[in-house]
Enzyme design. Structure first.
Site, mmCIF file in Angstrom:
data_model
loop_
_atom_site.group_PDB
_atom_site.id
_atom_site.type_symbol
_atom_site.label_atom_id
_atom_site.label_comp_id
_atom_site.label_asym_id
_atom_site.label_seq_id
_atom_site.Cartn_x
_atom_site.Cartn_y
_atom_site.Cartn_z
ATOM 1 N N GLU A 193 -4.284 7.145 -4.745
ATOM 2 C CA GLU A 193 -4.547 6.613 -6.093
ATOM 3 C C GLU A 193 -5.894 7.118 -6.577
ATOM 4 O O GLU A 193 -6.825 7.188 -5.789
ATOM 5 C CB GLU A 193 -4.575 5.079 -6.045
ATOM 6 C CG GLU A 193 -3.235 4.489 -5.658
ATOM 7 C CD GLU A 193 -3.294 2.981 -5.408
ATOM 8 O OE1 GLU A 193 -4.297 2.341 -5.758
ATOM 9 O OE2 GLU A 193 -2.327 2.454 -4.858
ATOM 10 N N ARG B 250 0.868 -1.181 0.000
ATOM 11 C CA ARG B 250 0.000 0.000 0.000
ATOM 12 C C ARG B 250 0.901 1.226 0.000
ATOM 13 O O ARG B 250 1.922 1.260 0.703
ATOM 14 C CB ARG B 250 -0.891 0.042 1.247
ATOM 15 C CG ARG B 250 -2.091 -0.885 1.217
ATOM 16 C CD ARG B 250 -3.139 -0.486 0.177
ATOM 17 N NE ARG B 250 -4.292 -1.389 0.156
ATOM 18 C CZ ARG B 250 -4.376 -2.488 -0.585
ATOM 19 N NH1 ARG B 250 -3.380 -2.839 -1.384
ATOM 20 N NH2 ARG B 250 -5.461 -3.246 -0.548
ATOM 21 N N HIS C 202 -1.423 -0.394 -9.996
ATOM 22 C CA HIS C 202 -2.033 -1.290 -8.995
ATOM 23 C C HIS C 202 -2.605 -2.564 -9.635
ATOM 24 O O HIS C 202 -3.816 -2.801 -9.583
ATOM 25 C CB HIS C 202 -3.116 -0.541 -8.191
ATOM 26 C CG HIS C 202 -3.379 -1.164 -6.840
ATOM 27 N ND1 HIS C 202 -3.754 -0.441 -5.729
ATOM 28 C CD2 HIS C 202 -3.321 -2.452 -6.421
ATOM 29 C CE1 HIS C 202 -3.916 -1.256 -4.699
ATOM 30 N NE2 HIS C 202 -3.667 -2.480 -5.100
#
Ligand code: GLV
Ligand code: GLV
Length: 317
Positions: free
Chosen positions: A265, A236, A283
């Site tokens: 994000e 993360r 991601h």
């Protein structure tokens, strides 16, 4: 009983839920669900399958009237206020295991891309600037014989260590508890986080995001890293103090860094676009057909179990 899925996921989930006779609705637009629509949709449902892009705050959990389970379509669950869910008697589940190999593979992809200038090489050719073989063109770093540091030795960290071991690296790891399986599989040694960042040629992050791990890779840890270290984050974004990392990368302190995850994000720090020594992925750690399909089935099965009064398969503690 009603189930709401907050975004498009493989159809296997909906099919399983329909087979059990549930009323299923899905937010199918390409954007992340706007919060007003999310609020409206979750108010009266019995279960939610949530994406990691949706934040289930204390407020929204309080607003939900009948929900018994939030089945997160991810292994990470920092997007859900667990305390609020628990107080309301809502079970939260995640999708561990099924995405471990996919995420470990993308981690090694980033490590190799960073260490061996994969993206630069491809760009050199695509920009039609390649003048031919040169003895000192795009020199990178060999993994063999290097120290590979795993921060966070859960399932994914362990799977990465096994892969890294096969490249001839020496594995060290930082984790709250000893991981005997990892040690047995790779001969890895457990070390402090300071020792890990100081000794590793490659550092790979696999910690969950919690208040305790927020910015755990801070200015001090970054300063302790080796001059030519490669840092990869597939966990993360907020585990790292990104602006400090960007400063270090700008100063050429590290060899390179690979990101699959970011703070905020998808509106990431614009400085990242300008850096030469980074590889940026959107991601996609778990983005294989196998993993994403398995995650859909697991999330749906968690919902089915809970709505039918059985134990969920993968509750988060
Ligand atoms: C992806 O980031 C996940 O937590 O599954
Ligand atoms: C973390 O949850 C992991 O599976 O490594």
């Amino acid at each position: 009983m009603k189930v709401f899925i907050t975004g498009k996921i493989p159809v296997a989930a909906k099919e399983l839920l329909l087979k059990e006779g549930f009323d299923v609705s899905v937010y199918t637009r390409d954007n992340s669900i706007p919060s007003d629509i999310l609020m409206k949709k979750v108010r009266n449902v019995d279960a939610v399958i949530s994406l990691l892009t949706e934040k289930f705050s204390e407020d929204i959990i309080a607003w939900m009237q009948r929900c018994k389970i939030i089945a997160n379509y991810a292994v990470g669950f920092n997007n859900i206020d667990l305390k609020a869910a628990k107080e309301k008697g809502i079970i939260v589940t995640n999708t561990p295991d099924i995405l471990t190999n996919a995420t470990a593979d993308i981690t090694m992809s980033l490590v190799l891309a960073c260490a061996r200038n994969i993206i630069h090489g491809s760009e050199l050719i695509k920009s039609m600037m390649w003048k031919g073989w040169r003895a000192e063109q795009l020199l990178g770093i060999e993994l063999n014989g290097k120290t590979f540091g795993i921060a966070g030795a859960g399932r994914i960290g362990t799977a990465v260590a096994v892969r890294a071991k096969s490249f001839g690296t020496k594995i060290i790891y930082y984790n709250r508890s000893k991981n005997s399986e990892l040690e047995k599989l790779t001969g890895a040694k457990k070390v402090s986080l300071n020792k890990l960042v100081e000794s590793s040629d490659v550092i790979s992050l696999h910690l969950p995001l919690t208040p305790a791990t927020f910015h755990i890779i801070d200015k001090d840890k970054i300063n302790r890293m080796k001059k030519n270290a490669v840092l990869v984050n597939t966990a993360r974004g907020e585990i790292v103090d990104e602006s400090e990392l960007i400063k270090a990368l700008k100063a050429g302190k590290l060899f390179s860094a690979g990101f699959d995850v970011y703070t905020n994000e998808p509106n990431i720090n614009k400085e990242l676009y300008k850096l030469k020594n980074v590889v940026l992925l959107p991601h996609i750690g778990s983005a294989t057909f196998e993993a994403r399909n398995g995650m859909a089935i697991l999330a749906a099965q968690n919902v089915i179990n809970v709505l039918q009064g059985k134990k969920p398969l993968t509750p988060v503690c």
